[in-house]
Design an enzyme around this catalytic site. Structure first.
Site, mmCIF file in Angstrom:
data_model
loop_
_atom_site.group_PDB
_atom_site.id
_atom_site.type_symbol
_atom_site.label_atom_id
_atom_site.label_comp_id
_atom_site.label_asym_id
_atom_site.label_seq_id
_atom_site.Cartn_x
_atom_site.Cartn_y
_atom_site.Cartn_z
ATOM 1 N N SER A 147 -8.709 15.781 5.894
ATOM 2 C CA SER A 147 -9.011 14.718 6.852
ATOM 3 C C SER A 147 -9.185 15.379 8.218
ATOM 4 C CB SER A 147 -7.842 13.723 6.914
ATOM 5 O OG SER A 147 -8.071 12.729 7.889
ATOM 6 N N TYR A 161 1.158 11.416 6.971
ATOM 7 C CA TYR A 161 -0.183 11.748 6.491
ATOM 8 C C TYR A 161 -0.716 12.992 7.196
ATOM 9 C CZ TYR A 161 -5.198 10.862 5.547
ATOM 10 O OH TYR A 161 -6.520 10.953 5.160
ATOM 11 N N LYS A 165 -1.936 16.539 5.504
ATOM 12 C CA LYS A 165 -3.309 17.048 5.585
ATOM 13 C C LYS A 165 -3.356 18.353 6.383
ATOM 14 C CE LYS A 165 -5.358 13.631 3.309
ATOM 15 N NZ LYS A 165 -6.041 13.812 2.021
HETATM 16 P P1 NAD Z 1 -9.097 5.306 -1.778
HETATM 17 O O1 NAD Z 1 -7.785 4.622 -1.679
HETATM 18 O O2 NAD Z 1 -10.254 4.524 -2.275
HETATM 19 O O3 NAD Z 1 -8.977 6.614 -2.673
HETATM 20 C C1 NAD Z 1 -7.799 7.223 -3.058
HETATM 21 C C2 NAD Z 1 -7.749 7.268 -4.569
HETATM 22 O O4 NAD Z 1 -6.652 8.064 -4.977
HETATM 23 C C3 NAD Z 1 -7.572 5.875 -5.177
HETATM 24 O O5 NAD Z 1 -8.443 5.711 -6.276
HETATM 25 C C4 NAD Z 1 -6.119 5.880 -5.645
HETATM 26 O O6 NAD Z 1 -5.899 5.056 -6.761
HETATM 27 C C5 NAD Z 1 -5.944 7.354 -5.977
HETATM 28 N N1 NAD Z 1 -4.542 7.772 -5.945
HETATM 29 C C6 NAD Z 1 -3.603 7.458 -5.016
HETATM 30 N N2 NAD Z 1 -2.431 8.011 -5.349
HETATM 31 C C7 NAD Z 1 -2.636 8.691 -6.506
HETATM 32 C C8 NAD Z 1 -1.798 9.455 -7.358
HETATM 33 N N3 NAD Z 1 -0.510 9.646 -7.080
HETATM 34 N N4 NAD Z 1 -2.353 10.005 -8.467
HETATM 35 C C9 NAD Z 1 -3.655 9.809 -8.761
HETATM 36 N N5 NAD Z 1 -4.499 9.092 -8.007
HETATM 37 C C10 NAD Z 1 -3.984 8.535 -6.891
HETATM 38 O O7 NAD Z 1 -9.388 5.857 -0.326
HETATM 39 P P2 NAD Z 1 -10.362 6.958 0.275
HETATM 40 O O8 NAD Z 1 -10.435 6.643 1.692
HETATM 41 O O9 NAD Z 1 -11.601 7.105 -0.505
HETATM 42 O O10 NAD Z 1 -9.485 8.297 0.128
HETATM 43 C C11 NAD Z 1 -9.831 9.415 -0.658
HETATM 44 C C12 NAD Z 1 -9.326 10.684 0.004
HETATM 45 O O11 NAD Z 1 -10.039 10.883 1.223
HETATM 46 C C13 NAD Z 1 -7.842 10.646 0.376
HETATM 47 O O12 NAD Z 1 -7.275 11.918 0.141
HETATM 48 C C14 NAD Z 1 -7.878 10.353 1.871
HETATM 49 O O13 NAD Z 1 -6.744 10.844 2.535
HETATM 50 C C15 NAD Z 1 -9.132 11.095 2.273
HETATM 51 N N6 NAD Z 1 -9.725 10.632 3.531
HETATM 52 C C16 NAD Z 1 -10.301 9.401 3.616
HETATM 53 C C17 NAD Z 1 -10.891 9.005 4.831
HETATM 54 C C18 NAD Z 1 -11.610 7.689 4.996
HETATM 55 O O14 NAD Z 1 -11.991 7.357 6.120
HETATM 56 N N7 NAD Z 1 -11.840 6.899 3.974
HETATM 57 C C19 NAD Z 1 -10.827 9.858 5.933
HETATM 58 C C20 NAD Z 1 -10.194 11.075 5.804
HETATM 59 C C21 NAD Z 1 -9.656 11.462 4.597
#
Ligand code: NAD
Length: 262
Positions: A147, A161, A165
């Site tokens: 992130s 968080y 990260k």
């Molecule tokens: P999201 O919640 O749709 O995706 C996260 C996925 O991980 C979900 O499908 C959830 O069920 C799964 N998950 C959670 N805990 C788990 C576990 N213990 N075991 C297996 N699966 C698990 O949200 P997203 O925003 O797409 O996030 C995906 C990644 O991207 C994350 O690591 C998040 O920190 C990172 N991220 C997202 C953003 C954003 O703006 N969306 C920004 C920076 C980083």
């Protein structure tokens, strides 16, 4: 051929954790379109199956494996199932992640551990279990979804968080050095604001919020598939000389010095 134009991942086997929704789903679909056989891992079988159906409808190959990355037994089963099904692991995308938005004063040790066990320990354990197979084949690509929050900037209420990260940054660099001798590259992607499914747990990131869109230099939040395209590149032969890096994908958001009226 693995590096033909259009299908740069043909013949490759990719595991994507957290592949049932959001960025993980975007990566799974883009990697499948690029020719990889995709193993989609996560806690919810219903959404994993949906992603696999989408990939199969596109003519791709996909397998759903129920996995909680914070549970080592699940992680070992994920790796073994992939080997049983496809015989190898070329690409591991550590995307499963959670946030628990509470200030340092408010957050409990238990909630902090939930975040660290999924984001950091999950990334570590999946890598630890996949790497022996990558070493055997003298080839591997590990892509950690980090992130901008933690490695580069901070948000109020995101201590657990950000710490997880930030740790992934150090882990990515150190692992890249340990694994370079085996032909394995390790890189991180640092997304900014990327659209989240409205039904997902946690912060709502809508691509329809005029205020949020206006705050980003490129005028919009990112789409999960755009992170998918970057992951496809990092996994491809074209990225063979790239390791230990972090790539920001945020529409120019964090390079702004200051927002506000003057
Ligand atoms: P999201 O919640 O749709 O995706 C996260 C996925 O991980 C979900 O499908 C959830 O069920 C799964 N998950 C959670 N805990 C788990 C576990 N213990 N075991 C297996 N699966 C698990 O949200 P997203 O925003 O797409 O996030 C995906 C990644 O991207 C994350 O690591 C998040 O920190 C990172 N991220 C997202 C953003 C954003 O703006 N969306 C920004 C920076 C980083």
């Amino acid at each position: 051929m693995s590096n033909s134009i259009g299908t740069p991942l043909a013949g490759r086997v990719a595991i994507i954790t957290g592949g049932g929704s959001g960025i993980g789903r975007g990566i799974a679909i883009r990697m499948a379109r690029a020719g990889a056989s995709v193993v989609v891992a996560g806690r919810r079988m219903d959404i994993l199956d949906k992603v696999c159906d989408e990939i199969k409808a596109l003519g791709g190959q996909a397998l759903a494996v129920p996995t909680d990355v914070s549970q080592k037994a699940d992680v070992d089963k994920l790796i073994q199932t992939t080997i049983d099904q496809y015989g190898k692991i070329d690409i591991l995308v550590n995307c499963a992640g959670i946030a628990n938005v509470k200030t340092f004063v408010e957050i409990s040790d238990e909630k902090r551990d939930d975040v660290w066990n999924t984001n950091l320990k999950g990334t570590w354990d999946c890598s630890k279990a996949a790497v022996p197979y990558m070493i055997k084949q003298k080839y591997g690509r590990i892509i950690n979804i980090s992130s901008v929050t933690g490695p580069m900037v901070a948000n109020k209420g995101w201590t657990a968080y950000a710490a997880s990260k930030g740790a992934i940054s150090g882990f990515t660099r150190a692992l890249a050095l340990d694994l370079a001798q085996y032909g394995i590259t390790v890189n991180a992607i640092c997304p900014g604001w990327i659209k989240r499914d409205p039904t997902a747990k946690g912060a709502v990131i809508s691509d329809r919020s005029a205020k949020l869109n206006a705050s980003i230099p490129l005028g919009r939040v990112g789409q999960p598939e755009e992170v998918g395209d970057l992951a496809v590149f990092l996994a491809s032969d074209g990225a063979a000389y790239i390791t230990g890096t972090e790539t920001v994908i945020d529409g120019g958001n964090i390079i702004q010095e200051q927002k506000g009226d003057f």
